[in-house]
Design a protein around this motif. Structure first.
Motif, PDB file in Angstrom:
ATOM      1  N   UNK A   1     164.662  27.506  -1.485  1.00 34.71           N
ATOM      2  CA  UNK A   1     164.579  25.926  -1.697  1.00 34.71           C
ATOM      3  C   UNK A   1     165.623  25.463  -2.599  1.00 34.71           C
ATOM      4  N   UNK A   2     165.986  26.238  -3.629  1.00 35.66           N
ATOM      5  CA  UNK A   2     167.428  25.742  -4.386  1.00 35.66           C
ATOM      6  C   UNK A   2     168.465  25.813  -3.494  1.00 35.66           C
ATOM      7  N   UNK A   3     168.538  26.641  -2.880  1.00 37.35           N
ATOM      8  CA  UNK A   3     169.758  26.720  -1.548  1.00 37.35           C
ATOM      9  C   UNK A   3     169.746  25.640  -0.588  1.00 37.35           C
ATOM     10  N   UNK A   4     168.487  25.132  -0.215  1.00 36.74           N
ATOM     11  CA  UNK A   4     168.251  23.929   0.480  1.00 36.74           C
ATOM     12  C   UNK A   4     168.387  22.881  -0.088  1.00 36.74           C
ATOM     13  N   UNK A   5     168.337  22.832  -1.394  1.00 34.92           N
ATOM     14  CA  UNK A   5     168.560  21.744  -2.348  1.00 34.92           C
ATOM     15  C   UNK A   5     170.180  21.387  -2.211  1.00 34.92           C
ATOM     16  N   UNK A   6     170.891  22.618  -2.453  1.00 30.62           N
ATOM     17  CA  UNK A   6     172.171  22.400  -2.491  1.00 30.62           C
ATOM     18  C   UNK A   6     173.008  22.115  -1.186  1.00 30.62           C
ATOM     19  N   UNK A   7     172.335  22.586   0.039  1.00 30.66           N
ATOM     20  CA  UNK A   7     172.734  22.170   1.413  1.00 30.66           C
ATOM     21  C   UNK A   7     172.580  20.740   1.496  1.00 30.66           C
ATOM     22  N   UNK A   8     171.540  20.116   1.164  1.00 31.77           N
ATOM     23  CA  UNK A   8     171.046  18.806   1.545  1.00 31.77           C
ATOM     24  C   UNK A   8     172.264  17.852   1.245  1.00 31.77           C
TER      25      UNK A   8
ATOM     26  N   UNK B   1     161.201  21.096   7.060  1.00 29.75           N
ATOM     27  CA  UNK B   1     159.978  21.108   7.454  1.00 29.75           C
ATOM     28  C   UNK B   1     159.071  22.383   6.826  1.00 29.75           C
ATOM     29  N   UNK B   2     159.976  23.371   6.860  1.00 30.25           N
ATOM     30  CA  UNK B   2     159.494  24.520   6.161  1.00 30.25           C
ATOM     31  C   UNK B   2     159.393  24.306   4.679  1.00 30.25           C
ATOM     32  N   UNK B   3     160.179  23.680   4.115  1.00 36.49           N
ATOM     33  CA  UNK B   3     160.207  23.479   2.535  1.00 36.49           C
ATOM     34  C   UNK B   3     158.964  22.567   2.291  1.00 36.49           C
TER      35      UNK B   3
END
Lengths: 493, 290
Positions: free
Chosen positions: A175-182, A239-241
């Motif tokens: 989720x931290x990776x997704x945070x960065x990607x967002x 959606x997964x997050x």
């Protein structure tokens, strides 16, 4: 749909379980001071919000949402050129500026008696759609996620207050990776808006009569490509997050419930099923009613305004605690925003807790991207249809549209070809409203009352519940004075 | 700063990226320290932080993790309440850049904009700007409200909003436009970190970004020179008669463009409304006239 007038306020009041100030008064009489918690700033929102709660036996007994920014926008608009209203009012809010330009353009279209071409309407909807996507991505990742996930980079997103993050290390890392990607995807959403509207925030593309864009095949392809890129991120990551958050924080399905009252002015309310989302409507206790603008009223008992008709403020006013007024629909507080829309449209069948609200926002992101993708197939590469506009001596117009945070309305009255009166009711007006004279708390206040706080030193529950509404105080502190009228809400300052 | 490219157009456009790269390399080599920064939102729309988040190559995440150590921002910080304001106060004792996003409302002693409740007392944005402004190594006014008052100070200005420069007795770097372009924020922060204060004009704007007017580089300049004027949005021609403020507005919008460099207002058939100028909006109206 049923007519709302069948349902009188008296019948509804008992169902609403109004919050009374009794507990506080009783304690005050007995000389007991209830422990209170004040959180200010509530960070990771737009604008300045203070939350005050009183806690008894680790349960929130009363709550106040205090909007602490006053800008005086409506008095500024008086006497200005009507056509300037669009670029002027979008500067109310930096995070949802296209929404204000949309509502303002709708009000002007009506005042100038202009009809939009279908192509222009669709382009406006795509521009507005990109604003939704930008907002929802930034809210879900940058603003909300640090409440539930340990974000270590950048250091500023980390918090010393949250000591019980529940995600296992590997899941947390994902989720931290997704945070960065967002960051990249939210930026891309504004890029999509700029392709059609010049720049973002504060676009130049939405104007009265339609849009100013010369649409080319290249622009359509570019917009589609951006929509596809974002959609793949939303469908595979976002959606997964949210499922992960819901799995590790199931108790938040039982917290943050407000009134069972929801309202929407409608958005993407097209006739064709594949490009339609939600029509105007009001949902009370699971029953859907027609939306009737004349039912909107407002109160100032707990706001620092001296009366309903002037800008005069009194910061010493007894009992007052906010710059925000209390709008009511047929006397009832209404929750607005993604959850309201998902429930009214019937797409989401869940409840109305803190976690439901977060899930609804994510599902809505995906839904709107799907609609935008279809709209991009329907728009034609045509030059813009702008022309010279003649201003009427006297006219009125109103613009009702649902936007990121909920129901937004702009009202314009033109006299001597100038703005005689302008007023705005923003979504956060509804959600952040203070208590009314019937003792009914505002929507966010109600959502906090009854919440049990595990650790009063670190009351993390409060921030989580408040942020699930995505409040925006830059928008909320505006002066509104609607009065019931069949054709238009009469407004005066 | 070494100019590595010969073409003046591409050199000017990529200046922010090159400054950011230089800052990253020097910070990694420990030639220069990474500075702390406070991003203080005040009376405004908080649109400049959103514009900063629209940074591209490097994006805002990369900037926050490599170039500058942002310690306080209402929009992105993890902490809330007193713990958040603690961070603000802790930063005051370090070497830091103060970035102000919004005007400073002064009526009722600043009570129209409260940024924090700390140890039983409300802190106004006026007070916060003064506190941090006196101690900051550099003060940057981001956007037109912070630079000149902007929309927040539009008549009748019931909040008594003023520019940051009006409430601080020190030099303030101004980065106007509504909102400020992310490249100008990133370029300025990188320059401050690497070299100190860039060359400024008499209003405190970095010449790197504000040396020319929109009109100087406008894509429709040829129409003006030949005397072709548009009568409505979308018509071919210079939009001067529609109320374009390009001739008086200092900004490099025509070259740099916005949001991934894809478009800009005149590129979208609308005139410049002068949002980078001192008297925006009151002195720039009507935005559009026929």
């Amino acid at each position: 749909m049923k007519d709302f007038s069948n349902l009188s306020l008296n019948k509804l009041l008992p169902m609403m379980q109004p919050q009374t100030w009794d507990a506080q008064n009783t304690c005050a009489r007995m000389g007991i001071k209830m422990p209170e918690i004040i959180i200010d700033p509530i960070t990771r929102i737009s604008g300045f919000l203070e939350i005050k709660v009183e806690v008894e036996h680790n349960t929130i007994n009363s709550a106040q949402a205090r909007g602490l920014l006053y800008r005086g926008f409506e008095p500024m608009l008086k006497g200005r050129q009507p056509l300037d209203a669009i670029y002027f009012t979008e500067r109310i809010c930096g995070i949802c500026s296209a929404a204000h330009s949309y509502a303002s353009a709708l009000a002007l279209d009506q005042a100038l008696n202009l009809r939009l071409s279908q192509n222009d309407k669709y382009i406006r909807e795509i521009i507005h759609g990109f604003e939704f996507i930008q907002n929802h991505l930034r809210h879900f990742y940058i603003m909300l996620m640090p409440d539930f996930v340990k974000i270590t980079s950048p250091a500023i997103a980390n918090s010393r207050q949250y000591i019980n993050f529940r995600l296992p290390e590997e899941v947390n890392r994902l989720l931290e990776e997704h945070y960065a990607m967002s960051y990249q995807y939210a930026m891309l959403a504004h890029e999509g808006q700029a392709v059609l509207a010049g720049k973002a925030p504060h676009n130049h593309g939405i104007f009265t009569g339609g849009v100013t864009t010369d649409l080319t095949s290249y622009k359509i392809v570019k917009v589609k490509s951006i929509i596809n890129k974002i959609q793949s991120f939303v469908d595979t990551a976002m959606r997964e997050d949210v499922d992960i958050l819901a799995y590790y924080y199931p108790d938040y399905f039982k917290m943050g419930m407000s009134y069972p009252n929801f309202m929407s002015y409608g958005v993407f309310d097209n006739a064709e099923a594949d490009i339609s989302y939600v029509n105007p409507g009001v949902l009370v206790n699971g029953i859907l009613y027609d939306f009737r603008p004349e039912y909107i009223s407002q109160q100032i008992k707990y706001s620092w305004f001296v009366n309903d008709t002037t800008d005069e403020l009194n910061l010493q006013k007894e009992d007052a605690y906010t710059f925000i007024k209390a709008p009511r629909y047929n006397g009832l507080p209404m929750e607005v925003g993604p959850l309201a829309r998902m429930l009214i449209s019937g797409i989401y069948k869940g409840g109305h807790s803190c976690m439901d609200r977060i899930i609804a926002r994510v599902l809505e992101t995906s839904k709107i991207l799907t609609i935008m993708s279809k709209l991009a197939d329907l728009i034609n590469p045509l030059p813009n249809g702008q022309r010279e506009y003649l201003l009427p001596e006297v006219s009125e117009g109103e613009g009702f549209i649902d936007t990121t945070r909920g129901s937004l309305a702009h009202f314009i009255r033109i006299k001597n070809k100038l703005i005689d009166h302008y007023s705005i009711i923003t979504p956060s007006n509804w959600n952040l409203s203070p208590m009314d004279s019937n003792g009914m708390a505002g929507v966010i206040e109600k959502a906090l009352i009854g919440t049990s706080i595990k650790d009063t030193e670190n009351p993390v529950e409060i921030g989580r519940i408040v942020r699930s509404f995505d409040p925006c105080v830059s928008c909320a502190t505006h002066l509104i004075t609607p009065k019931g009228n069949k054709k238009i809400i009469e407004v005066s300052v | 700063m070494e100019d590595q490219q010969n073409c003046p157009f591409t050199a000017a456009k990529s200046v922010s990226q090159r400054l950011a790269q230089e800052a990253v390399v020097k910070i990694m080599n420990q030639d220069i320290p990474k500075l702390n920064a406070i991003w203080l939102e005040t009376t405004g729309c908080s649109g400049n932080i959103i514009s900063f988040l629209n940074s591209d190559n490097p994006n805002a995440y990369e900037i926050l993790t490599t170039i500058v150590n942002l310690t306080y921002s209402n929009s992105v910080m993890g902490e809330q309440g007193e713990a958040a304001f603690d961070k603000f106060l802790e930063t005051l004792n370090t070497e830091f850049i103060l970035l102000v996003d919004g005007a400073v409302s002064t009526n009722k002693d600043g009570a129209f904009c409260i940024v924090a409740y700390y140890h039983g007392r409300r802190i106004t944005s006026y007070e916060a700007v003064k506190m941090a402004g006196e101690k900051a190594k550099y003060v940057v006014a981001v956007g037109t409200c912070a630079s000149y008052g902007g929309i927040s100070a539009a008549s009748p200005n019931l909040s008594g909003s003023k520019s940051v420069g009006d409430v601080l007795e020190r030099s303030v770097i101004r980065l106007p436009t509504c909102p400020c372009h992310p490249d100008w924020i990133v370029g300025t922060v990188a320059y401050l970190t690497t070299y100190g204060i860039p060359e400024l004009d008499n209003e405190g704007r970095p010449l790197l970004f504000y040396a020319t007017t929109i009109h100087d580089n406008c894509t429709r300049r040829g129409f003006f020179d030949k005397g072709y004027f548009a009568k409505t949005f979308g018509e071919e021609g210079c939009m001067f008669h529609l109320g374009c403020r390009g001739p008086v507005t200092r900004s490099e919008c025509p070259r740099r463009k916005w949001n991934g460099y894809v478009n800009w207002p005149i590129g979208n058939n609308t005139n410049c409304i002068g949002c980078a100028q001192t008297f925006f909006p009151d002195g720039m109206e009507p935005f559009v006239r026929y």
